[in-house]
Design a protein around this motif. Structure first.
Motif, PDB file in Angstrom:
ATOM      1  N   PRO A  85     -95.743  49.603  75.298  1.00  0.00           N
ATOM      2  CA  PRO A  85     -96.645  48.512  74.893  1.00  0.00           C
ATOM      3  C   PRO A  85     -97.320  47.779  76.042  1.00  0.00           C
ATOM      4  CG  PRO A  85     -94.630  48.463  73.601  1.00  0.00           C
ATOM      5  CD  PRO A  85     -94.418  49.478  74.680  1.00  0.00           C
ATOM      6  N   GLU A  86     -96.626  47.639  77.201  1.00  0.00           N
ATOM      7  CA  GLU A  86     -97.237  46.865  78.285  1.00  0.00           C
ATOM      8  C   GLU A  86     -98.504  47.534  78.831  1.00  0.00           C
ATOM      9  OE1 GLU A  86     -93.431  48.604  80.372  1.00  0.00           O
ATOM     10  OE2 GLU A  86     -94.109  48.144  78.336  1.00  0.00           O
ATOM     11  N   LEU A  87     -98.646  48.845  78.615  1.00  0.00           N
ATOM     12  CA  LEU A  87     -99.854  49.527  79.067  1.00  0.00           C
ATOM     13  C   LEU A  87    -101.100  48.958  78.387  1.00  0.00           C
ATOM     14  CD1 LEU A  87     -98.613  53.237  79.117  1.00  0.00           C
ATOM     15  CD2 LEU A  87     -98.995  51.755  81.090  1.00  0.00           C
ATOM     16  N   THR A  88    -100.947  48.537  77.145  1.00  0.00           N
ATOM     17  CA  THR A  88    -102.083  47.971  76.406  1.00  0.00           C
ATOM     18  C   THR A  88    -102.632  46.741  77.107  1.00  0.00           C
ATOM     19  OG1 THR A  88    -101.248  48.807  74.295  1.00  0.00           O
ATOM     20  CG2 THR A  88    -102.791  46.968  74.200  1.00  0.00           C
ATOM     21  N   ALA A  89    -101.724  45.873  77.584  1.00  0.00           N
ATOM     22  CA  ALA A  89    -102.161  44.654  78.277  1.00  0.00           C
ATOM     23  C   ALA A  89    -102.694  44.954  79.673  1.00  0.00           C
ATOM     24  CB  ALA A  89    -101.002  43.666  78.354  1.00  0.00           C
ATOM     25  N   TYR A  90    -101.970  45.779  80.419  1.00  0.00           N
ATOM     26  CA  TYR A  90    -102.361  46.038  81.808  1.00  0.00           C
ATOM     27  C   TYR A  90    -103.694  46.781  81.915  1.00  0.00           C
ATOM     28  CZ  TYR A  90     -97.606  44.665  83.080  1.00  0.00           C
ATOM     29  OH  TYR A  90     -96.426  43.977  83.254  1.00  0.00           O
ATOM     30  N   PHE A  91    -103.975  47.655  80.951  1.00  0.00           N
ATOM     31  CA  PHE A  91    -105.194  48.466  81.020  1.00  0.00           C
ATOM     32  C   PHE A  91    -106.269  47.983  80.044  1.00  0.00           C
ATOM     33  CE2 PHE A  91    -102.017  51.009  83.069  1.00  0.00           C
ATOM     34  CZ  PHE A  91    -102.699  51.676  84.070  1.00  0.00           C
ATOM     35  N   ASP A  92    -106.033  46.784  79.469  1.00  0.00           N
ATOM     36  CA  ASP A  92    -107.030  46.143  78.610  1.00  0.00           C
ATOM     37  C   ASP A  92    -107.513  47.079  77.499  1.00  0.00           C
ATOM     38  OD1 ASP A  92    -108.539  44.004  77.788  1.00  0.00           O
ATOM     39  OD2 ASP A  92    -110.255  44.487  79.068  1.00  0.00           O
ATOM     40  N   ILE A  93    -106.540  47.660  76.790  1.00  0.00           N
ATOM     41  CA  ILE A  93    -106.846  48.587  75.706  1.00  0.00           C
ATOM     42  C   ILE A  93    -107.084  47.779  74.427  1.00  0.00           C
ATOM     43  CG2 ILE A  93    -105.978  50.534  74.350  1.00  0.00           C
ATOM     44  CD1 ILE A  93    -104.192  51.214  76.808  1.00  0.00           C
ATOM     45  N   PRO A  94    -108.196  47.990  73.740  1.00  0.00           N
ATOM     46  CA  PRO A  94    -108.515  47.208  72.535  1.00  0.00           C
ATOM     47  C   PRO A  94    -107.434  47.349  71.460  1.00  0.00           C
ATOM     48  CG  PRO A  94    -110.420  48.467  73.274  1.00  0.00           C
ATOM     49  CD  PRO A  94    -109.261  48.952  74.073  1.00  0.00           C
ATOM     50  N   PRO A  95    -107.211  46.303  70.667  1.00  0.00           N
ATOM     51  CA  PRO A  95    -106.225  46.357  69.585  1.00  0.00           C
ATOM     52  C   PRO A  95    -106.498  47.531  68.645  1.00  0.00           C
ATOM     53  CG  PRO A  95    -107.037  44.122  69.887  1.00  0.00           C
ATOM     54  CD  PRO A  95    -107.891  44.999  70.743  1.00  0.00           C
ATOM     55  N   GLY A  96    -105.431  48.222  68.302  1.00  0.00           N
ATOM     56  CA  GLY A  96    -105.548  49.343  67.376  1.00  0.00           C
ATOM     57  C   GLY A  96    -105.915  50.663  68.021  1.00  0.00           C
ATOM     58  N   LYS A  97    -106.280  50.638  69.309  1.00  0.00           N
ATOM     59  CA  LYS A  97    -106.640  51.877  69.999  1.00  0.00           C
ATOM     60  C   LYS A  97    -105.460  52.376  70.815  1.00  0.00           C
ATOM     61  CE  LYS A  97    -110.036  54.007  73.084  1.00  0.00           C
ATOM     62  NZ  LYS A  97    -111.249  53.795  73.922  1.00  0.00           N
ATOM     63  N   ILE A  98    -105.259  53.692  70.836  1.00  0.00           N
ATOM     64  CA  ILE A  98    -104.188  54.322  71.612  1.00  0.00           C
ATOM     65  C   ILE A  98    -104.813  55.101  72.764  1.00  0.00           C
ATOM     66  CG2 ILE A  98    -102.305  55.997  71.594  1.00  0.00           C
ATOM     67  CD1 ILE A  98    -101.651  53.478  70.060  1.00  0.00           C
ATOM     68  N   LYS A  99    -104.283  54.901  73.954  1.00  0.00           N
ATOM     69  CA  LYS A  99    -104.769  55.608  75.141  1.00  0.00           C
ATOM     70  C   LYS A  99    -103.653  56.495  75.682  1.00  0.00           C
ATOM     71  CE  LYS A  99    -106.876  54.745  79.690  1.00  0.00           C
ATOM     72  NZ  LYS A  99    -108.150  55.444  79.434  1.00  0.00           N
ATOM     73  N   VAL A 100    -103.998  57.710  76.059  1.00  0.00           N
ATOM     74  CA  VAL A 100    -103.011  58.659  76.569  1.00  0.00           C
ATOM     75  C   VAL A 100    -103.048  58.661  78.096  1.00  0.00           C
ATOM     76  CG1 VAL A 100    -102.283  61.073  76.633  1.00  0.00           C
ATOM     77  CG2 VAL A 100    -103.155  60.087  74.502  1.00  0.00           C
ATOM     78  N   PHE A 101    -101.859  58.623  78.704  1.00  0.00           N
ATOM     79  CA  PHE A 101    -101.695  58.648  80.158  1.00  0.00           C
ATOM     80  C   PHE A 101    -100.922  59.903  80.564  1.00  0.00           C
ATOM     81  CE2 PHE A 101    -102.361  54.317  78.998  1.00  0.00           C
ATOM     82  CZ  PHE A 101    -102.980  53.697  80.064  1.00  0.00           C
ATOM     83  N   THR A 102    -101.073  60.292  81.839  1.00  0.00           N
ATOM     84  CA  THR A 102    -100.201  61.320  82.414  1.00  0.00           C
ATOM     85  C   THR A 102     -98.991  60.615  83.016  1.00  0.00           C
ATOM     86  OG1 THR A 102    -102.025  62.825  82.902  1.00  0.00           O
ATOM     87  CG2 THR A 102     -99.983  63.147  84.121  1.00  0.00           C
ATOM     88  N   LEU A 103     -97.813  60.986  82.554  1.00  0.00           N
ATOM     89  CA  LEU A 103     -96.570  60.376  83.028  1.00  0.00           C
ATOM     90  C   LEU A 103     -95.923  61.283  84.063  1.00  0.00           C
ATOM     91  CD1 LEU A 103     -94.160  58.419  82.984  1.00  0.00           C
ATOM     92  CD2 LEU A 103     -93.350  59.597  80.928  1.00  0.00           C
ATOM     93  N   LEU A 104     -95.672  60.734  85.245  1.00  0.00           N
ATOM     94  CA  LEU A 104     -94.975  61.446  86.314  1.00  0.00           C
ATOM     95  C   LEU A 104     -93.629  60.758  86.524  1.00  0.00           C
ATOM     96  CD1 LEU A 104     -98.224  61.244  87.048  1.00  0.00           C
ATOM     97  CD2 LEU A 104     -97.508  62.501  89.076  1.00  0.00           C
ATOM     98  N   GLU A 105     -92.560  61.485  86.322  1.00  0.00           N
ATOM     99  CA  GLU A 105     -91.209  60.977  86.577  1.00  0.00           C
ATOM    100  C   GLU A 105     -90.686  61.683  87.824  1.00  0.00           C
ATOM    101  OE1 GLU A 105     -89.324  60.026  82.301  1.00  0.00           O
ATOM    102  OE2 GLU A 105     -89.911  62.128  82.552  1.00  0.00           O
TER     103      GLU A 105
END
Length: 251
Positions: free
Chosen positions: A197-217
């Motif tokens: 969820p914090e990605l929504t705030a940090y990347f200013d993603i509009p409400p209701g929209k889902i953004k896909v990231f590449t996750l590197l562990e």
């Protein structure tokens, strides 16, 4: 007596010198590199150091080594600026994508290891120092990073000073806590803002929209093959291009 990390620093220097030499070559005329002996003499190092650096460059796909013939530059691979090898320095990747980079350290705290205990060879109740950071390309956030290190070996204020620090993460660990990261293991997968969820705030993603990231562990290991740092990176690959060049000639 060789100081910890000095051989690694020597190899990094020679790597830079070889890449600089390649950059001055007319690859349209010849892609053949100087021999190991010639490179060793030119840079005043041992042939074993040159051989180790050429091995790394071969793994990256930047050179091809042909037995009995020599070492040849892969001109197409040399055009790729942003690769996942060698060990990632996030600011360097951002800058190679053509952006100015800076870091905002969001928080530094102690947490129980929990499920990370298995990755860092400690119990679930062991205290880890967790650092959350946001990396920017120009003025836009492009990577969200969570680093966990054992034993709280770095003072909070030192972590926070990283915001204006120009050192790589590996230089910072080496100089601040004597932690010499020698190799790492990386796992990649996709992750969405719906999962984190914090990605929504940090990347200013509009409400209701889902953004896909590449996750590197990434689990980082020292010279004794002990895990010392666990990194979790969510990269916005719409802004930052990540490439992986592989040598498959021996498959």
């Amino acid at each position: 007596m060789t100081q910890p990390g000095s051989e690694q620093s020597l190899r990094e220097r020679v790597r830079g010198q070889i890449l600089e030499l390649i950059g001055k070559m007319d690859l349209s005329y010849s892609t053949r590199l100087l021999s190991e002996g010639q490179l060793a003499e030119k840079f005043q190092v041992s042939r074993s150091t040159v051989r180790a650096v050429l091995h790394d460059l071969e793994i990256e796909g930047k050179v091809n080594r042909r037995q009995g013939s020599g070492t040849y530059v892969n001109a197409r691979a040399m055009q790729v600026n942003t690769t996942l090898y060698p060990r990632i320095d996030l600011r360097n990747i951002i800058e190679r994508n053509g952006h100015n980079s800076h870091i905002e350290v969001l928080s530094v705290r102690l947490i129980p290891a929990g499920s990370l205990g298995g990755k860092l060879n400690c119990s679930p109740t062991h205290q880890l120092q967790e650092v959350r950071s946001l990396y920017y390309a120009d003025q836009k956030p492009c990577m969200y990073c969570i680093d966990c290190i054992r034993d709280g070996r770095i003072k909070d204020r030192n972590w926070r000073d990283m915001s204006g620090d120009k050192r790589s993460l590996y230089e910072f660990l080496r100089e601040s806590a004597g932690i010499h990261v020698m190799w790492d293991m990386m796992r990649l997968r996709a992750a969405s803002s719906g999962e984190v969820p914090e990605l929504t705030a940090y990347f200013d993603i509009p409400p209701g929209k889902i953004k896909v990231f590449t996750l590197l562990e990434i689990t980082n290991y020292d010279g004794d093959n002990s895990p010392v740092l666990q990194g979790t990176i969510y990269a916005d690959t719409e802004m930052i291009r990540l490439n992986l060049i592989r040598d498959v000639s021996q498959l």
